[in-house]
Design a protein around this motif. Structure first.
Motif, PDB file in Angstrom:
ATOM      1  N   PRO A  51      14.392   9.374  46.975  1.00 14.28           N
ATOM      2  CA  PRO A  51      15.399  10.318  46.469  1.00 14.28           C
ATOM      3  C   PRO A  51      15.524  11.555  47.362  1.00 14.28           C
ATOM      4  N   THR A  52      16.777  11.923  47.629  1.00 17.20           N
ATOM      5  CA  THR A  52      17.082  13.092  48.440  1.00 17.20           C
ATOM      6  C   THR A  52      18.198  13.890  47.775  1.00 17.20           C
ATOM      7  N   VAL A  53      18.456  15.074  48.326  1.00 16.86           N
ATOM      8  CA  VAL A  53      19.590  15.888  47.892  1.00 16.86           C
ATOM      9  C   VAL A  53      20.368  16.341  49.117  1.00 16.86           C
ATOM     10  N   ASP A  54      21.642  16.555  48.938  1.00 21.04           N
ATOM     11  CA  ASP A  54      22.496  17.192  49.925  1.00 21.04           C
ATOM     12  C   ASP A  54      23.306  18.235  49.177  1.00 21.04           C
ATOM     13  N   ILE A  55      23.669  19.320  49.872  1.00 13.98           N
ATOM     14  CA  ILE A  55      24.361  20.424  49.220  1.00 13.98           C
ATOM     15  C   ILE A  55      25.602  20.799  50.018  1.00 13.98           C
ATOM     16  N   ILE A  56      26.738  20.784  49.335  1.00 10.84           N
ATOM     17  CA  ILE A  56      27.987  21.268  49.922  1.00 10.84           C
ATOM     18  C   ILE A  56      28.069  22.745  49.535  1.00 10.84           C
ATOM     19  N   ILE A  57      27.723  23.621  50.481  1.00  9.07           N
ATOM     20  CA  ILE A  57      27.714  25.066  50.217  1.00  9.07           C
ATOM     21  C   ILE A  57      29.018  25.652  50.730  1.00  9.07           C
ATOM     22  N   MET A  58      29.783  26.205  49.807  1.00  7.04           N
ATOM     23  CA  MET A  58      31.041  26.862  50.172  1.00  7.04           C
ATOM     24  C   MET A  58      30.809  28.361  50.318  1.00  7.04           C
ATOM     25  N   ILE A  59      31.405  28.904  51.361  1.00  7.06           N
ATOM     26  CA  ILE A  59      31.488  30.354  51.494  1.00  7.06           C
ATOM     27  C   ILE A  59      32.974  30.666  51.338  1.00  7.06           C
ATOM     28  N   LEU A  77      15.353   5.316  56.700  1.00 12.76           N
ATOM     29  CA  LEU A  77      14.886   4.591  55.520  1.00 12.76           C
ATOM     30  C   LEU A  77      15.985   4.594  54.472  1.00 12.76           C
ATOM     31  N   HIS A  78      15.822   3.779  53.442  1.00  7.60           N
ATOM     32  CA  HIS A  78      16.805   3.703  52.359  1.00  7.60           C
ATOM     33  C   HIS A  78      16.631   4.918  51.453  1.00  7.60           C
ATOM     34  N   THR A  79      17.667   5.767  51.423  1.00  9.83           N
ATOM     35  CA  THR A  79      17.637   6.952  50.570  1.00  9.83           C
ATOM     36  C   THR A  79      18.792   6.911  49.585  1.00  9.83           C
ATOM     37  N   ILE A  80      18.612   7.601  48.481  1.00 12.18           N
ATOM     38  CA  ILE A  80      19.686   7.831  47.519  1.00 12.18           C
ATOM     39  C   ILE A  80      19.821   9.340  47.411  1.00 12.18           C
ATOM     40  N   SER A  81      21.017   9.842  47.735  1.00 12.16           N
ATOM     41  CA  SER A  81      21.226  11.287  47.714  1.00 12.16           C
ATOM     42  C   SER A  81      22.046  11.713  46.508  1.00 12.16           C
ATOM     43  N   THR A  82      21.534  12.709  45.812  1.00 10.85           N
ATOM     44  CA  THR A  82      22.286  13.406  44.782  1.00 10.85           C
ATOM     45  C   THR A  82      22.922  14.594  45.481  1.00 10.85           C
ATOM     46  N   VAL A  83      24.251  14.654  45.457  1.00 10.52           N
ATOM     47  CA  VAL A  83      24.982  15.688  46.185  1.00 10.52           C
ATOM     48  C   VAL A  83      25.483  16.745  45.205  1.00 10.52           C
ATOM     49  N   PHE A  84      25.105  17.989  45.488  1.00 10.42           N
ATOM     50  CA  PHE A  84      25.521  19.121  44.666  1.00 10.42           C
ATOM     51  C   PHE A  84      26.529  19.978  45.413  1.00 10.42           C
ATOM     52  N   THR A  85      27.329  20.719  44.655  1.00 12.02           N
ATOM     53  CA  THR A  85      28.164  21.768  45.227  1.00 12.02           C
ATOM     54  C   THR A  85      27.501  23.093  44.887  1.00 12.02           C
ATOM     55  N   ALA A  86      27.723  24.081  45.751  1.00  9.65           N
ATOM     56  CA  ALA A  86      27.084  25.380  45.555  1.00  9.65           C
ATOM     57  C   ALA A  86      27.897  26.462  46.253  1.00  9.65           C
ATOM     58  N   VAL A  87      27.652  27.698  45.850  1.00 10.88           N
ATOM     59  CA  VAL A  87      28.199  28.852  46.557  1.00 10.88           C
ATOM     60  C   VAL A  87      27.029  29.723  46.989  1.00 10.88           C
ATOM     61  N   ALA A  88      27.212  30.395  48.115  1.00  9.71           N
ATOM     62  CA  ALA A  88      26.179  31.304  48.618  1.00  9.71           C
ATOM     63  C   ALA A  88      26.209  32.589  47.806  1.00  9.71           C
ATOM     64  N   VAL A  89      25.041  33.062  47.390  1.00  7.14           N
ATOM     65  CA  VAL A  89      24.938  34.320  46.663  1.00  7.14           C
ATOM     66  C   VAL A  89      25.267  35.483  47.592  1.00  7.14           C
ATOM     67  N   ASP A  90      24.718  35.452  48.808  1.00 10.72           N
ATOM     68  CA  ASP A  90      24.976  36.486  49.812  1.00 10.72           C
ATOM     69  C   ASP A  90      25.148  35.814  51.171  1.00 10.72           C
ATOM     70  N   PRO A  91      26.411  35.561  51.580  1.00 12.63           N
ATOM     71  CA  PRO A  91      26.652  34.840  52.834  1.00 12.63           C
ATOM     72  C   PRO A  91      26.082  35.516  54.080  1.00 12.63           C
ATOM     73  N   THR A  92      25.760  36.808  54.007  1.00 18.43           N
ATOM     74  CA  THR A  92      25.215  37.491  55.185  1.00 18.43           C
ATOM     75  C   THR A  92      23.798  37.028  55.502  1.00 18.43           C
ATOM     76  N   GLU A  93      23.154  36.300  54.587  1.00 15.76           N
ATOM     77  CA  GLU A  93      21.802  35.792  54.803  1.00 15.76           C
ATOM     78  C   GLU A  93      21.769  34.533  55.664  1.00 15.76           C
ATOM     79  N   LEU A  94      22.929  34.018  56.069  1.00 18.89           N
ATOM     80  CA  LEU A  94      23.017  32.767  56.815  1.00 18.89           C
ATOM     81  C   LEU A  94      22.203  32.834  58.105  1.00 18.89           C
TER      82      LEU A  94
END
Length: 139
Positions: free
Chosen positions: A8-16, A80-97
Motif C-alpha cells: 500500500p502506498t499514497v500519492d497526493i495531488i497538492i494544489m496551490i 513492485l506491485h503497489t496499490i496507491s490511494t490518491v488524495f487531493t490536498a491544498v498547501a497550508v502555507d505555499p511559501t514552505e515549498l
C-alpha cells in the motif's frame, strides 16, 4: 510459494491555488517527475501517510481535501506491485515549498503543463484529475 500482497502506498495531488500542482523530481530510481507520495508505514493510516509524505518530500503542511481514487495496475510501479490511494490536498502555507527526503527538486506546474518524464502512472492520475475538474466545471 509464500502468499504475497501488493504494497500500500499514497500519492497526493497538492494544489496551490492560482499556481498549479506540486510535483517532485525523484532522486532515486525510477528518475523523473512524480506526485509526492510513498509507502504507508506499519501502524499508520493512509491519511497520516499522505500528510507525512507531503511534508517530507515538499516541505509543505497540507490539508487533505478529498480522496481522489485508487490506482492498482500491477505494472504501475516497475519496482513492485503497489496499490496507491490518491488524495487531493491544498498547501497550508505555499511559501514552505522546499525539496526534501528523496526529492531532488520540487516545482509547481500549471494544470496540463506537466514535465517529462513522468514516472509510475502519475501522468494518468493527473489526466484523470483534469478530466474530473473539467466535468465539475461544466455542472
Amino acid at each position: 510459494m509464500p502468499y504475497r500482497n501488493p504494497t500500500p502506498t499514497v500519492d497526493i495531488i497538492i494544489m496551490i491555488p492560482g499556481r498549479g500542482v506540486v510535483l517532485v523530481k525523484r532522486r532515486n530510481e525510477p528518475h523523473g517527475w512524480a506526485l509526492p507520495g510513498g509507502f504507508i508505514d506499519y501502524g499508520e493510516t493512509a491519511e497520516q501517510a499522505a500528510v507525512r509524505e507531503a511534508r517530507e518530500e515538499t516541505g509543505l503542511r497540507v490539508e487533505l481535501t478529498g480522496l481522489f481514487g485508487v490506482y492498482s495496475d500491477p505494472a504501475r510501479d516497475p519496482r513492485l506491485h503497489t496499490i496507491s490511494t490518491v488524495f487531493t490536498a491544498v498547501a497550508v502555507d505555499p511559501t514552505e515549498l522546499k525539496a526534501g527526503d528523496d526529492a531532488a527538486g520540487v516545482e509547481v506546474f500549471a494544470p496540463g503543463k506537466w514535465p517529462e518524464p513522468m514516472v509510475f502512472d502519475h501522468a494518468r492520475i493527473l489526466d484523470d484529475y483534469l478530466q474530473t475538474l473539467r466535468r465539475l466545471a461544466i455542472r
